[in-house]
Design a protein around this motif. Structure first.
Motif: not given
Lengths: 494, 494
Positions: A120-127, A163, A223-224, A226-227, B124, B224, B226-227, B231, B327
């Motif tokens: 699925e789309v990975v979001l910040i909270q997934d980290f 991811h 998160p960063n 990733y950025m 971020i 998010n 951005y995330m 993706q 989501r």
């Protein structure tokens, strides 16, 4: 101060293997032997942030008993790593082979289980998510039986780090095979950090124990990370591909998995750990006596007074990348990181082929488009500099010689063609440095800007300055001699 | 309940222009007229989170005085938006022309200033940065003189949102020209939210006032966002390209800039705001009497009982995208969002060309590769569905007719070729909905799952189910009739 400079380079792969990792040791239960002073005792289910793990890395003596006997034992105990009289390595009193086998069991299950989960789309909270799997010794419906103590294996940010692996072009099944199919190789040199280092048998990944704060810090970084990775895919920062926790009784051992910067099939003739400081930045005599020593800033200036020469576009792109990476690190007040630099001398390898026992593939024969599976793996790991590789403007020797991906072609002062492998390493120890700063406040005052531990902005600026003025140079206007010309010149000299 | 269903669609562009925006109104100082009840009074330098702005949107009557006179005035005051007896629109008692001209001055300066700033890696923390520029009436070294009251213009996340604009392929100079070169058009219909809507003269962007909490919420969303955008580049979520605050005396007016989903040069024959609920989801008679009404779920079911047909690959990709976007919204407990859907009927346009005064470009003549500058702009904005556009498997009429980017080709039940323009809108009002939830707890209990305001997960599931079962359909196996066949069939019917 010099203590901090003796950190093991996380790519010190040419060390003696002291344990085969065949898992011959049986498990020992240490439930009664908790050692609060060493941070071994962590109650279950207590949030990690509430359980500080005292850092015994800065002063190894602090974690040993006082007195002569303890002092004699100093060489055998560093941080949580001990070597028993029988030569057996333990970490937090867990025998290394048990640790390694349990980690491999955990990885095998975790990676396998995730293969069935849709992406699925990975979001910040997934980290900040995690999964924990319990491995009872007798086995369970989902886990195999094993001869060790029951343990739990916690996977941090399973979706987030999967991811990342996708971004690094790592196939999940290849990741599993690299890490789990054969026992890993344990490196003998723990460095000042007292970590345990394993290298996957194929040389692709390092598995390293880290302290709790380092693990927490890595999670905060993600998160960063990733950025930065998305905006600067050529980043030189370490490629972290996994963060896990092995929990056995009351012992928590955090481990990270990261890519090996150096290829296992190309000889690295010189290796440097560069910080941009000159204060005491010289390899010790003991280090120099090693088979593959890691040199430091002063050694580099001594051995490469003219630096390494790159064509100008490649030089500019590399500097832009270093600046961008350092900006990310500074935003987290990270200091004391190093540029790990390995040099493969193409002409030297030609002159003395197969000098070493390790597979010393002649670079001139190595194709980046090699369909061989192993090389495909390699290329995916070393995809970090595709742009750098694409921008060759100057003498085109690397086009003929098919430079391995991830390496940067250049010249040394003698005109030898070199392949340079680089990464920025040791980025998780930030908090330890703060401690050191207090201890060394006086030395900072007296030694000025030559001390390697300093204010983050100052550290970054000095680091960048050193790289762009002393380590790397733009190709001068004069035409580099072709290999034929060089041969003639060498003959003349003789 | 029905109140919430009367929110203006943020793309309701075919409304009467009530103000030319030439800035003929002179500034009036309202320093003595602060209205705490309406959240107008916000002391300087107090962190935003500490200054809640009471929400008067849910019940417009709450912000008017009681009694008959006030009730008579009801139509003229909604939220912070008022229309004076002279027909002049104000927002927080600032005359709209003053607001618009000040915003354009602020945008002009902010975008221009940023053009000289090099682009670094956006992290971020950059999403939480801001820049404030002071515009005294007499002008300053950097700002022009103007005839209004002194004001400040705050740019939220200047680097972060510039990065978003880059991702949307918006050229900074074109952004500046679109927003600042000509007075914007003010839309007359404020909807239930009492916001002021401006449309840039070229029809590319909406500028909309938002409440403080919406602005804060958008800022929290950005990482998010951005995330998700990285993706899932085909995301249907609104394309926010700017977040600003205009501050005049004690009045703070936050504005967002976002893309117009609908093209200004293609006629939209039908427009829907769909939530997946059927409870009272019917356009009012007043709405239907408008020139370009926005219909709702029940109207759609009535007008398109067979839904809109897409080829199966496009259908699957669209559903995957809707699921992914929803989501993200659910992870923020966002509900009450809508699918804004505009239908251009290609065959209808052919049968009745140039019916309207607006430029009704025949789709069959429109080239996506049109080198005309305006169309290039359009294509960059409507780049959101490149994959959707690329996957045509079925009848290939759109290949001949050169479908405009960002639109999805399909068929209605009559077999007419249609171009569908869609976006998920109204995603910032989450917190207001919570309030409503309390008020409507009883109705929730009695009306079950047909109420449009519900638990986020339930809301998402119902929304998706409605889209994939009632709104969009996979192309059936029978062959769609070609336009020639259809013509014959129509003749036969006659």
């Amino acid at each position: 101060m010099s203590q901090s400079n003796e950190n093991i380079s996380s790519v010190d792969i040419q060390t003696t293997i002291i344990q085969t990792g065949n898992g011959d040791h049986t498990a020992v239960t240490f439930a009664q032997e908790t050692d609060i002073q060493n941070g071994d005792h962590e109650p279950n289910d207590v949030p990690e942030s509430e359980v500080p793990e005292p850092d015994s890395d800065d002063d190894p003596q602090s974690s040993t008993n006082h007195g002569t006997a303890a002092r004699k034992n100093f060489q055998k105990k560093r941080g949580h790593r001990r070597v028993t009289n029988a030569g057996e390595v333990t970490y937090k009193k867990i025998v290394s082979s048990q640790l390694m086998n349990s980690i491999q069991m955990g990885l095998h299950h975790a990676i396998g289980r995730q293969a069935n989960k849709p992406e699925e789309v990975v979001l910040i909270q997934d980290f900040y998510e995690s999964d924990t799997i319990f491995f009872p010794a007798n086995g369970s419906e989902k886990t195999p039986a094993h001869k060790y103590t029951d343990f739990k294996f916690k996977v941090h940010s399973p979706d987030g780090l999967r991811h990342f692996r996708n971004l690094y072009d790592i196939k999940q099944d290849e990741y599993l095979i690299s890490l789990c199919n054969e026992p890993m190789i344990e490196l003998s040199n723990p460095g000042a950090s007292g970590s345990i280092f394993y290298l996957s048998k194929d040389g692709m990944y390092f598995v390293k124990t880290v302290q709790q704060k380092e693990a927490v810090f890595l999670q905060q970084l993600l998160p960063n990370y990733y950025m930065n990775l998305k905006q600067k895919p050529n980043t030189l920062l370490p490629k972290f591909s996994g963060l896990y926790k092995y929990k056995c009784n009351t012992k928590n051992i955090r481990i990270i998995v990261m890519h090996n910067v150096f290829p296992s099939d190309i000889e690295i003739h010189q290796k440097y750990d560069l910080k941009g400081s000159t204060y005491k930045r010289k390899a010790s005599d003991k280090e120099k006596a090693k088979k593959d020593p890691t040199y430091k800033d002063l050694d580099f200036l001594d051995q490469h007074p003219e630096g390494l020469t790159l064509d100008s576009k490649r030089f500019n792109e590399l500097m832009s990348q270093i600046k961008s990476d350092c900006r990310v690190l500074e935003s987290y007040s990270i200091m004391d990181y190093s540029l790990l630099l390995g040099i493969h001398n193409v002409d030297k390898a030609k002159r003395k082929p197969d000098k070493k026992t390790m597979r010393s593939v002649s670079v001139t024969c190595k194709s980046t488009n090699n369909p061989d599976k192993k090389d495909n793996n390699r290329s995916s790991i070393y995809h970090s500099h595709p742009n750098i590789l694409e921008v060759d403007q100057s003498t085109k020797w690397e086009k003929e010689t098919q430079v391995p991906e991830g390496s940067i072609p250049g010249y040394n002062a003698a005109g030898d063609r070199v392949l340079i492998f680089i990464a920025i390493i040791d980025i998780l120890q930030s908090y330890r440095i703060k401690k050191k700063l207090e201890h060394t406040f006086k030395s900072l005052m007296t030694d000025g800007d030559t001390v390697s531990v300093h204010h983050p902005q100052f550290y970054r600026e000095r680091f960048i300055h050193f790289m762009e003025s002393s380590v790397f140079k733009k190709i001068p206007l004069r035409v580099i001699r072709s290999p034929t010309q060089r041969k003639k010149s060498m003959k003349r000299k003789k």
